[in-house]
Enzyme design. Structure first.
Site, short mmCIF file in Angstrom:
data_model
loop_
_atom_site.label_atom_id
_atom_site.label_comp_id
_atom_site.label_asym_id
_atom_site.label_seq_id
_atom_site.Cartn_x
_atom_site.Cartn_y
_atom_site.Cartn_z
N LYS A 83 0.86 -1.19 0.00
CA LYS A 83 0.00 0.00 0.00
C LYS A 83 0.89 1.24 0.00
O LYS A 83 1.81 1.36 0.82
CB LYS A 83 -0.88 -0.01 1.25
CG LYS A 83 -2.30 0.42 1.03
CD LYS A 83 -3.09 0.29 2.32
CE LYS A 83 -4.52 0.69 2.12
NZ LYS A 83 -5.28 0.68 3.38
O1 G3P Z 1 -7.61 1.58 5.58
C1 G3P Z 1 -7.98 2.57 4.66
C2 G3P Z 1 -9.30 3.19 5.00
O2 G3P Z 1 -10.31 2.22 4.91
C3 G3P Z 1 -9.34 3.82 6.37
O3 G3P Z 1 -10.43 4.68 6.38
O4 G3P Z 1 -11.52 6.74 7.26
O5 G3P Z 1 -11.90 4.53 8.41
O6 G3P Z 1 -9.67 5.65 8.59
P1 G3P Z 1 -10.90 5.43 7.74
#
Ligand code: G3P
Length: 215
Positions: A83
């Site tokens: 990633k």
């Molecule tokens: O892992 C990437 C993404 O899904 C994280 O999103 O906004 O829940 O931190 P968030």
């Protein structure tokens, strides 16, 4: 559309894998830091729990460091996907790693232009963040739809992982918008399976059966 679990909690991943509905796992530095365990050990464990792509994110800030980290992480297991954050260094690292046959997931994508750059650099996956756009009263799903339209129109093979998912509705909307994958927190996965009317209906079935047959 496939479902990945967005988690670095190996117990959550194990429980989700038992349902037979997830096809991969995504992690990020925040999720790893929250668990407080070694990234490489976590990735190694995740790869034994789920037969599918395991996204591990680099933390280096320059392309050379990202490439080195990516090569080390990719060597852990064939399922590992590297990633990389969208940006000039992330793009440089994506094209180098992709040319070496290492699968990449370009993350923190917030525009069609960023997704297009990531795909052109050879990204296996691009990860638009739905929830973080919605948090700003933007429309995260319209970004997913726009990327899907562009990739389809131009025959781009990179897969779209709808990320930053906040609800079962986000998952449904991502599927309708053309995402190849939605990566969901364990909490959302559990919410997807539940509905108040399901609970009410099941309770009535059981009550009527017991009333009629006594057990
Ligand atoms: O892992 C990437 C993404 O899904 C994280 O999103 O906004 O829940 O931190 P968030």
């Amino acid at each position: 559309m496939k479902l990945f679990l967005d988690s670095a909690d190996c117990e959550e991943v194990r429980l989700a894998a038992e349902l037979g509905v997830i096809s991969g796992v995504t992690t990020n530095p925040t999720l790893i830091a929250r668990e407080g365990k070694d990234l490489r050990e976590t990735v190694r464990t995740l790869a034994t729990l789920v037969d599918g792509p395991i996204s591990a994110e680099v933390v280096a800030e320059d392309a050379e460091g990202m490439i080195e980290e990516g090569r080390e992480l990719a060597a852990i297991h064939p399922s590992v996907v590297i990633k990389l954050p969208i940006g000039l260094d992330g793009l440089r690292a994506t094209q180098v790693l992709s040319r070496r046959g290492i699968k990449t997931n370009v993350t923190l994508v917030f525009s069609i232009a960023q997704a297009l750059l990531a795909a052109r650099a050879g990204a296996t996956y691009v990860s638009p963040f739905v929830g973080r756009l919605d948090d700003l009263s933007a429309n995260g799903i319209s970004l997913v739809r726009g990327i899907a339209e562009v990739f389809t129109l131009h025959g781009i093979s990179s897969e779209i992982i709808a990320a930053s998912i906040r609800s079962p509705q986000d998952v449904a909307d991502a599927a309708c918008a053309g995402a190849h994958v939605a990566t969901v927190p364990y909490r959302v996965l559990l919410q997807m399976a539940a509905h108040p009317l399901t609970d009410l209906g099941l309770a009535r079935f059981r009550r009527d059966w017991k009333d009629a047959f006594g057990k």
